[in-house]
Write a protein that holds these residues in place. Structure first.
Motif, short mmCIF file in Angstrom:
data_model
loop_
_atom_site.label_atom_id
_atom_site.label_comp_id
_atom_site.label_asym_id
_atom_site.label_seq_id
_atom_site.Cartn_x
_atom_site.Cartn_y
_atom_site.Cartn_z
N UNK A 4 0.82 -1.21 0.00
CA UNK A 4 0.00 0.00 0.00
C UNK A 4 0.85 1.26 0.00
N UNK A 5 2.07 1.19 0.51
CA UNK A 5 2.98 2.33 0.50
C UNK A 5 4.39 1.84 0.78
N UNK A 6 5.35 2.56 0.22
CA UNK A 6 6.75 2.26 0.52
C UNK A 6 7.57 3.52 0.29
N UNK A 7 8.67 3.61 1.03
CA UNK A 7 9.56 4.75 0.88
C UNK A 7 10.97 4.29 1.23
N UNK A 8 11.95 5.02 0.72
CA UNK A 8 13.34 4.74 1.09
C UNK A 8 14.16 6.00 0.90
N UNK A 9 15.27 6.07 1.64
CA UNK A 9 16.16 7.21 1.53
C UNK A 9 17.55 6.83 2.02
N UNK A 10 18.55 7.50 1.47
CA UNK A 10 19.92 7.37 1.97
C UNK A 10 20.09 8.39 3.08
N UNK A 11 20.78 7.99 4.15
CA UNK A 11 20.97 8.87 5.31
C UNK A 11 22.45 8.94 5.64
N UNK A 95 25.89 1.14 5.47
CA UNK A 95 26.80 1.16 4.31
C UNK A 95 28.00 2.02 4.70
N UNK A 96 28.84 1.49 5.58
CA UNK A 96 29.97 2.25 6.10
C UNK A 96 29.49 3.24 7.16
N UNK A 97 29.84 4.53 6.97
CA UNK A 97 29.43 5.57 7.92
C UNK A 97 28.03 6.09 7.64
N UNK A 98 27.40 5.60 6.58
CA UNK A 98 26.06 6.04 6.22
C UNK A 98 25.14 4.82 6.23
N UNK A 99 23.89 5.04 5.89
CA UNK A 99 22.95 3.92 5.83
C UNK A 99 21.80 4.25 4.90
N UNK A 100 21.00 3.25 4.65
CA UNK A 100 19.76 3.47 3.90
C UNK A 100 18.61 3.05 4.81
N UNK A 101 17.48 3.74 4.63
CA UNK A 101 16.28 3.44 5.41
C UNK A 101 15.16 3.14 4.43
N UNK A 102 14.36 2.13 4.75
CA UNK A 102 13.16 1.86 3.96
C UNK A 102 12.02 1.46 4.89
N UNK A 118 -10.44 0.90 0.83
CA UNK A 118 -10.92 1.96 1.73
C UNK A 118 -9.81 2.59 2.57
N UNK A 119 -8.60 2.07 2.46
CA UNK A 119 -7.47 2.66 3.19
C UNK A 119 -7.10 4.01 2.59
N UNK A 120 -6.69 4.95 3.44
CA UNK A 120 -6.21 6.22 2.89
C UNK A 120 -4.87 6.01 2.18
N UNK A 121 -4.52 6.90 1.28
CA UNK A 121 -3.23 6.84 0.59
C UNK A 121 -2.15 7.24 1.59
N UNK A 122 -1.25 6.32 1.89
CA UNK A 122 -0.21 6.56 2.89
C UNK A 122 1.11 7.04 2.29
N UNK A 123 1.20 7.14 0.97
CA UNK A 123 2.49 7.44 0.35
C UNK A 123 3.08 8.77 0.82
N UNK A 124 2.29 9.83 0.84
CA UNK A 124 2.79 11.14 1.28
C UNK A 124 3.26 11.07 2.72
N UNK A 125 2.49 10.40 3.55
CA UNK A 125 2.84 10.24 4.96
C UNK A 125 4.13 9.44 5.13
N UNK A 126 4.31 8.37 4.36
CA UNK A 126 5.53 7.57 4.43
C UNK A 126 6.75 8.40 4.01
N UNK A 127 6.60 9.14 2.92
CA UNK A 127 7.71 9.98 2.44
C UNK A 127 8.07 11.05 3.46
N UNK A 128 7.08 11.64 4.09
CA UNK A 128 7.33 12.65 5.12
C UNK A 128 8.08 12.05 6.30
N UNK A 129 7.68 10.85 6.70
CA UNK A 129 8.33 10.16 7.81
C UNK A 129 9.80 9.91 7.50
#
Length: 143
Positions: A4-11, A95-102, A118-129
């Motif tokens: 229903x939603x997914x997000x990822x980012x390098x940190x 990944x060494x001194x950094x990491x990835x989050x999903x 009937x679930x709300x769209x969670x994509x914007x909320x996941x990306x914000x998180x």
């Protein structure tokens, strides 16, 4: 299984720092991550109630099903008898001194097609998180 939603980012921070925020109840409520309130304790076998800005009048009660620090955490919730089960998986990969989050939310079970509609769209909320976790993890604390 339906995602229903997914997000990822390098940190640009250590996995331990990211994990520390991710499992800190205080961070969930103090950060600009879209969560208004988190009740309960983020420990395996416990339950949490998450109230988001997107649905302030309705919280989601989830079980903290698995924790493998500092890499993976699984929260589950849903209908009895496995009719519909939601699984929210948090992953931090060093990944060494950094990491990835999903973060991914999947829904399974015989009633999942009906529930997903009937679930709300969670994509914007996941990306914000994910952005809030990245921003707060990368903040350099002064002495």
């Amino acid at each position: 299984m339906t995602t229903t939603a997914s997000t990822s980012t390098a940190i640009s921070a250590s996995a331990e720092r990211v994990w520390g925020l991710l499992t800190d109840r205080g961070w969930w409520e103090a950060s600009d991550n879209g969560v208004l309130r988190l009740e309960g304790t983020i420990l395996e076998g416990r339950r949490v109630l998450v109230v988001s800005e997107d649905a302030p009048d309705r919280g989601s009660e989830l079980g903290v099903t698995e924790i493998h620090a500092p890499a993976t955490m699984l929260w589950t919730g849903g209908l009895p008898l496995g009719l519909c089960t939601g699984r929210r998986t948090f992953q931090v990969e060093a990944t060494g001194d950094t990491c990835s989050f999903s973060m991914v939310e999947d829904v399974t079970g015989p009633l999942s097609p009906l529930v997903v509609r009937v679930l709300p769209d969670l994509q914007t909320s996941f990306d914000r998180f994910a952005l809030a976790l990245k921003t707060d993890s990368e903040v350099v604390r002064g002495c």
